[in-house]
Design a protein around this motif. Structure first.
Motif, PDB file in Angstrom:
ATOM      1  N   ASP A 100       0.831  -1.196   0.000  1.00 47.07           N
ATOM      2  CA  ASP A 100       0.000   0.000   0.000  1.00 47.07           C
ATOM      3  C   ASP A 100       0.867   1.248   0.000  1.00 47.07           C
ATOM      4  O   ASP A 100       2.060   1.214   0.323  1.00 47.07           O
ATOM      5  CB  ASP A 100      -0.962  -0.005   1.192  1.00 47.07           C
ATOM      6  CG  ASP A 100      -0.233  -0.007   2.527  1.00 47.07           C
ATOM      7  OD1 ASP A 100       0.243   1.066   2.916  1.00 47.07           O
ATOM      8  OD2 ASP A 100      -0.131  -1.087   3.147  1.00 47.07           O
ATOM      9  N   GLU A 101       0.265   2.392  -0.346  1.00 46.82           N
ATOM     10  CA  GLU A 101       1.031   3.615  -0.561  1.00 46.82           C
ATOM     11  C   GLU A 101       1.712   4.115   0.702  1.00 46.82           C
ATOM     12  O   GLU A 101       2.810   4.650   0.651  1.00 46.82           O
ATOM     13  CB  GLU A 101       0.096   4.712  -1.117  1.00 46.82           C
ATOM     14  CG  GLU A 101      -0.342   4.468  -2.548  1.00 46.82           C
ATOM     15  CD  GLU A 101       0.847   4.388  -3.509  1.00 46.82           C
ATOM     16  OE1 GLU A 101       1.777   5.215  -3.379  1.00 46.82           O
ATOM     17  OE2 GLU A 101       0.847   3.495  -4.373  1.00 46.82           O
ATOM     18  N   MET A 102       1.049   3.952   1.848  1.00 43.77           N
ATOM     19  CA  MET A 102       1.609   4.488   3.092  1.00 43.77           C
ATOM     20  C   MET A 102       2.779   3.662   3.605  1.00 43.77           C
ATOM     21  O   MET A 102       3.668   4.180   4.264  1.00 43.77           O
ATOM     22  CB  MET A 102       0.510   4.569   4.166  1.00 43.77           C
ATOM     23  CG  MET A 102      -0.642   5.491   3.820  1.00 43.77           C
ATOM     24  SD  MET A 102      -0.119   7.192   3.525  1.00 43.77           S
ATOM     25  CE  MET A 102       0.558   7.626   5.118  1.00 43.77           C
ATOM     26  N   ARG A 103       2.806   2.356   3.318  1.00 40.24           N
ATOM     27  CA  ARG A 103       3.850   1.475   3.882  1.00 40.24           C
ATOM     28  C   ARG A 103       4.605   0.713   2.790  1.00 40.24           C
ATOM     29  O   ARG A 103       5.194  -0.331   3.057  1.00 40.24           O
ATOM     30  CB  ARG A 103       3.207   0.490   4.862  1.00 40.24           C
ATOM     31  CG  ARG A 103       2.515   1.145   6.036  1.00 40.24           C
ATOM     32  CD  ARG A 103       1.752   0.141   6.868  1.00 40.24           C
ATOM     33  NE  ARG A 103       0.636  -0.418   6.108  1.00 40.24           N
ATOM     34  CZ  ARG A 103      -0.179  -1.372   6.567  1.00 40.24           C
ATOM     35  NH1 ARG A 103       0.010  -1.853   7.775  1.00 40.24           N
ATOM     36  NH2 ARG A 103      -1.167  -1.829   5.811  1.00 40.24           N
ATOM     37  N   LYS A 104       4.577   1.233   1.602  1.00 42.48           N
ATOM     38  CA  LYS A 104       5.152   0.535   0.457  1.00 42.48           C
ATOM     39  C   LYS A 104       6.610   0.177   0.707  1.00 42.48           C
ATOM     40  O   LYS A 104       7.418   1.005   1.111  1.00 42.48           O
ATOM     41  CB  LYS A 104       5.049   1.419  -0.791  1.00 42.48           C
ATOM     42  CG  LYS A 104       5.327   0.682  -2.076  1.00 42.48           C
ATOM     43  CD  LYS A 104       4.993   1.553  -3.264  1.00 42.48           C
ATOM     44  CE  LYS A 104       5.206   0.783  -4.562  1.00 42.48           C
ATOM     45  NZ  LYS A 104       4.822   1.620  -5.741  1.00 42.48           N
ATOM     46  N   GLY A 105       6.940  -1.091   0.485  1.00 41.58           N
ATOM     47  CA  GLY A 105       8.310  -1.550   0.634  1.00 41.58           C
ATOM     48  C   GLY A 105       8.650  -2.090   2.011  1.00 41.58           C
ATOM     49  O   GLY A 105       9.745  -2.621   2.213  1.00 41.58           O
ATOM     50  N   THR A 106       7.726  -1.961   3.004  1.00 42.54           N
ATOM     51  CA  THR A 106       8.000  -2.487   4.340  1.00 42.54           C
ATOM     52  C   THR A 106       8.123  -4.004   4.286  1.00 42.54           C
ATOM     53  O   THR A 106       7.248  -4.689   3.774  1.00 42.54           O
ATOM     54  CB  THR A 106       6.865  -2.103   5.307  1.00 42.54           C
ATOM     55  OG1 THR A 106       6.735  -0.683   5.327  1.00 42.54           O
ATOM     56  CG2 THR A 106       7.154  -2.617   6.712  1.00 42.54           C
ATOM     57  N   VAL A 107       9.249  -4.517   4.821  1.00 39.24           N
ATOM     58  CA  VAL A 107       9.510  -5.953   4.769  1.00 39.24           C
ATOM     59  C   VAL A 107       8.905  -6.633   6.000  1.00 39.24           C
ATOM     60  O   VAL A 107       8.929  -6.090   7.102  1.00 39.24           O
ATOM     61  CB  VAL A 107      11.026  -6.230   4.702  1.00 39.24           C
ATOM     62  CG1 VAL A 107      11.306  -7.728   4.655  1.00 39.24           C
ATOM     63  CG2 VAL A 107      11.634  -5.541   3.488  1.00 39.24           C
ATOM     64  N   ARG A 108       8.388  -7.818   5.797  1.00 34.72           N
ATOM     65  CA  ARG A 108       7.824  -8.594   6.896  1.00 34.72           C
ATOM     66  C   ARG A 108       8.899  -8.905   7.930  1.00 34.72           C
ATOM     67  O   ARG A 108      10.057  -9.128   7.590  1.00 34.72           O
ATOM     68  CB  ARG A 108       7.265  -9.915   6.333  1.00 34.72           C
ATOM     69  CG  ARG A 108       6.352 -10.669   7.282  1.00 34.72           C
ATOM     70  CD  ARG A 108       6.321 -12.160   6.962  1.00 34.72           C
ATOM     71  NE  ARG A 108       7.454 -12.851   7.576  1.00 34.72           N
ATOM     72  CZ  ARG A 108       7.686 -14.159   7.453  1.00 34.72           C
ATOM     73  NH1 ARG A 108       6.881 -14.895   6.722  1.00 34.72           N
ATOM     74  NH2 ARG A 108       8.716 -14.711   8.058  1.00 34.72           N
ATOM     75  N   ASP A 109       8.498  -8.936   9.213  1.00 38.23           N
ATOM     76  CA  ASP A 109       9.440  -9.332  10.262  1.00 38.23           C
ATOM     77  C   ASP A 109       9.941 -10.748   9.997  1.00 38.23           C
ATOM     78  O   ASP A 109       9.183 -11.599   9.506  1.00 38.23           O
ATOM     79  CB  ASP A 109       8.771  -9.288  11.635  1.00 38.23           C
ATOM     80  CG  ASP A 109       8.510  -7.863  12.109  1.00 38.23           C
ATOM     81  OD1 ASP A 109       9.094  -6.928  11.533  1.00 38.23           O
ATOM     82  OD2 ASP A 109       7.701  -7.692  13.051  1.00 38.23           O
ATOM     83  N   PRO A 110      11.206 -11.044  10.330  1.00 38.33           N
ATOM     84  CA  PRO A 110      11.735 -12.398  10.087  1.00 38.33           C
ATOM     85  C   PRO A 110      10.912 -13.486  10.781  1.00 38.33           C
ATOM     86  O   PRO A 110      10.745 -14.580  10.248  1.00 38.33           O
ATOM     87  CB  PRO A 110      13.155 -12.330  10.660  1.00 38.33           C
ATOM     88  CG  PRO A 110      13.519 -10.877  10.623  1.00 38.33           C
ATOM     89  CD  PRO A 110      12.240 -10.139  10.875  1.00 38.33           C
ATOM     90  N   VAL A 111      10.410 -13.172  11.988  1.00 34.10           N
ATOM     91  CA  VAL A 111       9.589 -14.123  12.741  1.00 34.10           C
ATOM     92  C   VAL A 111       8.181 -13.559  12.868  1.00 34.10           C
ATOM     93  O   VAL A 111       7.993 -12.424  13.305  1.00 34.10           O
ATOM     94  CB  VAL A 111      10.171 -14.397  14.140  1.00 34.10           C
ATOM     95  CG1 VAL A 111       9.264 -15.337  14.922  1.00 34.10           C
ATOM     96  CG2 VAL A 111      11.574 -14.985  14.032  1.00 34.10           C
ATOM     97  N   VAL A 112       7.199 -14.353  12.464  1.00 36.14           N
ATOM     98  CA  VAL A 112       5.799 -13.959  12.603  1.00 36.14           C
ATOM     99  C   VAL A 112       5.261 -14.575  13.890  1.00 36.14           C
ATOM    100  O   VAL A 112       5.428 -15.773  14.133  1.00 36.14           O
ATOM    101  CB  VAL A 112       4.960 -14.435  11.398  1.00 36.14           C
ATOM    102  CG1 VAL A 112       3.490 -14.092  11.605  1.00 36.14           C
ATOM    103  CG2 VAL A 112       5.480 -13.816  10.117  1.00 36.14           C
ATOM    104  N   ARG A 113       4.603 -13.759  14.693  1.00 34.38           N
ATOM    105  CA  ARG A 113       4.096 -14.217  15.984  1.00 34.38           C
ATOM    106  C   ARG A 113       2.598 -13.984  16.070  1.00 34.38           C
ATOM    107  O   ARG A 113       2.113 -12.885  15.797  1.00 34.38           O
ATOM    108  CB  ARG A 113       4.811 -13.466  17.115  1.00 34.38           C
ATOM    109  CG  ARG A 113       4.423 -13.918  18.524  1.00 34.38           C
ATOM    110  CD  ARG A 113       5.129 -13.055  19.556  1.00 34.38           C
ATOM    111  NE  ARG A 113       4.846 -13.485  20.923  1.00 34.38           N
ATOM    112  CZ  ARG A 113       5.204 -12.801  22.008  1.00 34.38           C
ATOM    113  NH1 ARG A 113       5.855 -11.646  21.889  1.00 34.38           N
ATOM    114  NH2 ARG A 113       4.920 -13.268  23.231  1.00 34.38           N
TER     115      ARG A 113
END
Length: 316
Positions: A100-113
């Motif tokens: 999305d435009e506001m968070r474009k490019g934000t990478v997922r955390d290595p660990v999903v909780r």
């Protein structure tokens, strides 16, 4: 998830996303649909009741969680969280990015909780920190009872298989089943959110400021919510029986069958409504003069003698 509609590719359309018969946008979370989920205590993936199951949320804390965890996402069943980890691109790949435009490019955390909570304790409208002036719904959860985490979905396939093995259909009443059916249709155009407002969500603070609720402003929802709050059972039935809107037709029976036992968020909104709605009592005749003798039945219809019911008399 057999009850869910599918898009043109055959993918189940999860409960929280925008949809139409022509297009489903899996990246667009609908605030009006979140309101329906909060009001009726439904899962954001399958759109079914939680009953006594835990409410699961993706969390972004390391270490022990605070007593209350607040999220802009609606909660899900455990099996639905595990399903999402297998199919959602953002949850599936450690290299995925938000688009999305506001968070474009934000990478997922290595660990999903993910954490499972005993209750959704409150749902409220909050002004977005990313977009000032835009309000979205946030869910508060209490009582963490379980959790799981992973780097890649293969690590939780065994847990997913176990959850599927335990999965069973939850019984729902006819009115709630009708609301769920309407809610999960591809052509659902906000009618169930309207029913949620009528059930009492119209009393929630700043609810008509929430993104996507412009079309609901200035309509009769607060008045209908007042009827659902303080109307008699007969008045509520008559309203729903005469409604042309299918969701309105189901909401009266749903309110009556709950017999005051509502999901926590809705219970709070209705409690707020108690101080906002004053149901008028029967009119009291006023004015000078007397049209009958003191010992005659009072013309106000009470059945008492006029001298004891309205000693100062009533207008002719």
């Amino acid at each position: 998830m057999r009850h869910l509609e599918v898009d043109r590719r055959g993918y189940p359309v999860i409960a929280t996303v925008e949809r139409s018969p022509e297009e489903v946008d899996f990246g667009a979370i609908s605030e009006r649909r979140k309101l329906a989920l909060a009001t009726f205590d439904w899962c954001a993936v399958c759109g079914m009741s939680f009953a006594d199951e835990l409410r699961w949320q993706m969390v972004f804390h390391d270490g022990p969680l605070p007593t209350a965890v607040i999220s802009g996402e609606a909660p899900v069943h455990e099996v639905c969280a595990l399903y999402a980890a297998q199919v959602c691109p953002y949850l599936f790949s450690p290299r995925s990015r938000l688009g999305d435009e506001m968070r474009k490019g934000t990478v997922r955390d290595p660990v999903v909780r993910f954490a499972g909570f005993e209750s959704t304790s409150a749902v409220a409208a909050h002004e977005s920190q990313l977009q000032p002036g835009i309000y979205t719904l946030h869910f508060e959860h209490l009582g963490q009872a379980d959790e799981f985490s992973y780097r890649v979905p293969d690590e939780i396939r065994g847990r997913f298989a176990d959850a599927l093995e335990r999965e069973k259909d939850l019984p729902v009443s006819d009115p709630e089943g009708e609301l769920i059916r309407l809610f999960n249709r591809l052509d659902e155009g906000g009618e169930v959110a309207g029913a949620a407002l009528a059930a009492g969500a119209a009393f929630a603070k700043d609810i008509f400021e929430v993104q996507g609720f412009g079309p609901y402003r200035g309509k009769s929802y607060p008045a209908v919510a007042a009827l659902m709050l303080k109307g008699t059972a007969q008045e509520i039935r008559e309203f729903s029986d005469g409604a042309s809107d299918e969701a309105y037709g189901a909401i009266g029976p749903w309110v009556l069958e709950r017999a005051g036992q509502f999901p926590t968020a809705l219970q709070r909104w209705r409690a707020r409504g108690q101080d906002m709605v004053r149901r008028p009592g029967p009119p009291v005749p006023q004015g000078p003069g007397r049209s009958v003798s003191k010992n005659a039945p009072c013309p106000c219809g009470s059945g008492r003698k006029a001298r004891r019911c309205h000693p100062s008399g009533i207008a002719d």
